[in-house]
Design an enzyme around this catalytic site. Structure first.
Site, PDB file in Angstrom:
ATOM      1  N   ASP A  64      34.008  43.199  52.037  1.00 42.73           N
ATOM      2  CA  ASP A  64      34.329  42.367  50.887  1.00 42.73           C
ATOM      3  C   ASP A  64      35.728  41.763  51.000  1.00 42.73           C
ATOM      4  O   ASP A  64      35.958  40.635  50.570  1.00 42.73           O
ATOM      5  CB  ASP A  64      34.233  43.197  49.603  1.00 42.73           C
ATOM      6  CG  ASP A  64      32.786  43.453  49.182  1.00 42.73           C
ATOM      7  OD1 ASP A  64      31.885  42.818  49.757  1.00 42.73           O
ATOM      8  OD2 ASP A  64      32.569  44.286  48.293  1.00 42.73           O
ATOM      9  N   ASN A 137      39.273  36.994  43.315  1.00 34.63           N
ATOM     10  CA  ASN A 137      39.009  38.175  42.485  1.00 34.63           C
ATOM     11  C   ASN A 137      39.944  38.271  41.289  1.00 34.63           C
ATOM     12  O   ASN A 137      39.494  38.315  40.153  1.00 34.63           O
ATOM     13  CB  ASN A 137      39.157  39.451  43.321  1.00 34.63           C
ATOM     14  CG  ASN A 137      37.826  40.058  43.708  1.00 34.63           C
ATOM     15  OD1 ASN A 137      36.778  39.446  43.529  1.00 34.63           O
ATOM     16  ND2 ASN A 137      37.856  41.260  44.236  1.00 34.63           N
ATOM     17  N   ARG A 169      53.907  46.114  26.495  1.00 34.50           N
ATOM     18  CA  ARG A 169      54.661  46.942  27.434  1.00 34.50           C
ATOM     19  C   ARG A 169      53.622  47.784  28.139  1.00 34.50           C
ATOM     20  O   ARG A 169      52.858  48.518  27.507  1.00 34.50           O
ATOM     21  CB  ARG A 169      55.671  47.819  26.706  1.00 34.50           C
ATOM     22  CG  ARG A 169      56.835  47.065  26.092  1.00 34.50           C
ATOM     23  CD  ARG A 169      57.804  48.032  25.433  1.00 34.50           C
ATOM     24  NE  ARG A 169      58.415  48.897  26.439  1.00 34.50           N
ATOM     25  CZ  ARG A 169      58.889  50.128  26.182  1.00 34.50           C
ATOM     26  NH1 ARG A 169      58.758  50.646  24.971  1.00 34.50           N
ATOM     27  NH2 ARG A 169      59.458  50.846  27.131  1.00 34.50           N
ATOM     28  N   ASP A 171      52.017  49.062  32.422  1.00 36.74           N
ATOM     29  CA  ASP A 171      52.223  49.079  33.871  1.00 36.74           C
ATOM     30  C   ASP A 171      51.907  47.724  34.485  1.00 36.74           C
ATOM     31  O   ASP A 171      52.350  47.424  35.594  1.00 36.74           O
ATOM     32  CB  ASP A 171      51.329  50.139  34.520  1.00 36.74           C
ATOM     33  CG  ASP A 171      51.924  51.533  34.451  1.00 36.74           C
ATOM     34  OD1 ASP A 171      53.045  51.672  33.939  1.00 36.74           O
ATOM     35  OD2 ASP A 171      51.258  52.479  34.910  1.00 36.74           O
ATOM     36  N   THR A 182      34.265  43.465  38.799  1.00 34.69           N
ATOM     37  CA  THR A 182      33.768  44.743  39.326  1.00 34.69           C
ATOM     38  C   THR A 182      34.812  45.453  40.181  1.00 34.69           C
ATOM     39  O   THR A 182      34.533  46.522  40.722  1.00 34.69           O
ATOM     40  CB  THR A 182      32.503  44.525  40.178  1.00 34.69           C
ATOM     41  OG1 THR A 182      32.788  43.562  41.202  1.00 34.69           O
ATOM     42  CG2 THR A 182      31.347  44.021  39.326  1.00 34.69           C
ATOM     43  N   TYR A 184      39.352  45.837  40.540  1.00 33.37           N
ATOM     44  CA  TYR A 184      40.462  46.550  39.911  1.00 33.37           C
ATOM     45  C   TYR A 184      40.345  46.535  38.381  1.00 33.37           C
ATOM     46  O   TYR A 184      40.629  47.526  37.695  1.00 33.37           O
ATOM     47  CB  TYR A 184      41.776  45.924  40.365  1.00 33.37           C
ATOM     48  CG  TYR A 184      43.030  46.636  39.932  1.00 33.37           C
ATOM     49  CD1 TYR A 184      43.031  47.972  39.534  1.00 33.37           C
ATOM     50  CD2 TYR A 184      44.249  45.954  39.922  1.00 33.37           C
ATOM     51  CE1 TYR A 184      44.195  48.609  39.140  1.00 33.37           C
ATOM     52  CE2 TYR A 184      45.423  46.585  39.536  1.00 33.37           C
ATOM     53  CZ  TYR A 184      45.391  47.912  39.141  1.00 33.37           C
ATOM     54  OH  TYR A 184      46.541  48.530  38.751  1.00 33.37           O
ATOM     55  N   GLN A 241      45.619  41.369  48.292  1.00 35.89           N
ATOM     56  CA  GLN A 241      45.906  41.035  49.687  1.00 35.89           C
ATOM     57  C   GLN A 241      47.246  40.338  49.884  1.00 35.89           C
ATOM     58  O   GLN A 241      47.778  40.322  50.984  1.00 35.89           O
ATOM     59  CB  GLN A 241      44.784  40.150  50.242  1.00 35.89           C
ATOM     60  CG  GLN A 241      43.428  40.836  50.266  1.00 35.89           C
ATOM     61  CD  GLN A 241      42.327  39.929  50.765  1.00 35.89           C
ATOM     62  OE1 GLN A 241      42.475  38.707  50.829  1.00 35.89           O
ATOM     63  NE2 GLN A 241      41.190  40.518  51.120  1.00 35.89           N
TER      64      GLN A 241
END
Length: 285
Positions: A64, A137, A169, A171, A182, A184, A241
């Site tokens: 993928d 993505n 606020r 992460d 589908t 992250y 990436q």
């Protein structure tokens, strides 16, 4: 269909061997095949289509990750892509074990095209654009190495000017396409979105006091993510990436690409919901 571009996973002997086998198979049936190894810096430059035989389809040999990287490079060509999975997950690519059947289906026209939204991004720093490109993505704005929350503001452009979506606020924030829902975004608690919808998914990563929940918005209006964190590292990651360091005051602008990703799908790959079940998204029977 007369000519195919075969994009091979970088430095993969299995992909290279299978690519040559497929090229020979195609040429015995009167089709042209161009082999090209995908490179992060743009693998198409070394293998342009001959003027008398432009490519009709891009066949991707890899996982993928390779498929997504090739899709970014090839999006402007407007060609359909079909992946043969040589990786682990294989949600975007089809199984490589039945490649002759899949190519026979392509040759005889027994396939469908799935049209997918992609994202264009640009980072503004003052009056300058310091980074831009395409995401298939997702685009993620997140903290750096230190476990420190960052402050972000999200706005949506409209005919009436900028509309405030919210502040957080957290992460980080994931903005994913339906194709990337589908990936992250789902891991961070975001929704699964049918891949052919013209939508964007906003999923916060560990928001403080849970003041900003996951959202699905239409893809027709640009989004702006302003970095309001004056301390610590903030990064933007594209498709998992590519990475780019952001600074306080930077604005990440996200728009729907004028070109959609075209995915060729044969009957052998099964339906979207069957694939979700086969890949473990639905565990109860």
């Amino acid at each position: 269909m007369k000519s195919l571009l075969l994009m091979l996973r970088t430095g993969d002997e299995q992909a290279r061997s299978l690519g040559q086998e497929i090229a020979d198979w195609l040429e015995r049936r009167g089709l042209r095949a161009t082999l090209c190894e995908h490179r992060v810096d743009g693998g198409l430059e070394a293998c342009k289509a001959p003027e008398d035989a432009p490519w009709d389809l891009v066949l991707v040999l890899g996982g993928d990750g390779t498929f997504i990287g090739v899709a970014r490079v090839c999006l402007h060509l407007g060609l359909p892509l079909l992946g043969l999975n040589l990786g682990r997950v294989g949600f975007l690519a089809e199984g490589a074990d039945k490649w002759p059947k899949r190519l026979e289906a392509l040759q005889s026209g027994r396939y469908v095209l799935s049209r997918r939204v992609c994202l264009g991004y640009a980072v503004s720093r003052g009056a300058a654009t310091v980074c831009s490109g395409i995401a298939v993505n997702d685009v993620v704005v997140s903290r750096g190495d230190m476990a420190r929350l960052i402050r972000l503001k999200v706005e949506r452009e409209s005919a009436n000017g900028l509309e405030r979506v919210g502040e957080m606020r957290a992460d980080g924030l994931i903005v994913s396409t339906p194709t990337g829902s589908t990936a992250y975004g789902y891991s961070a608690g975001g929704p699964l979105v049918y891949p052919e919808l013209a939508a964007l998914c906003l999923t916060p990563v560990c928001p403080f006091l849970n003041t900003f929940g996951p959202m699905v918005l239409p893809a027709d209006a640009p989004l702006r993510i302003a970095v309001e964190e004056p301390r610590g590292e903030v990064r933007m990651t594209v498709d998992g990436q590519r990475a780019f360091a952001l600074e306080h005051g930077d604005v990440v602008r996200l728009v729907r690409c004028p070109d959609d990703l075209l995915m060729a799908q044969t009957a052998e790959c099964g339906s979207y919901f069957a694939k979700l079940a086969n890949k473990g998204f639905f565990t109860q029977r």
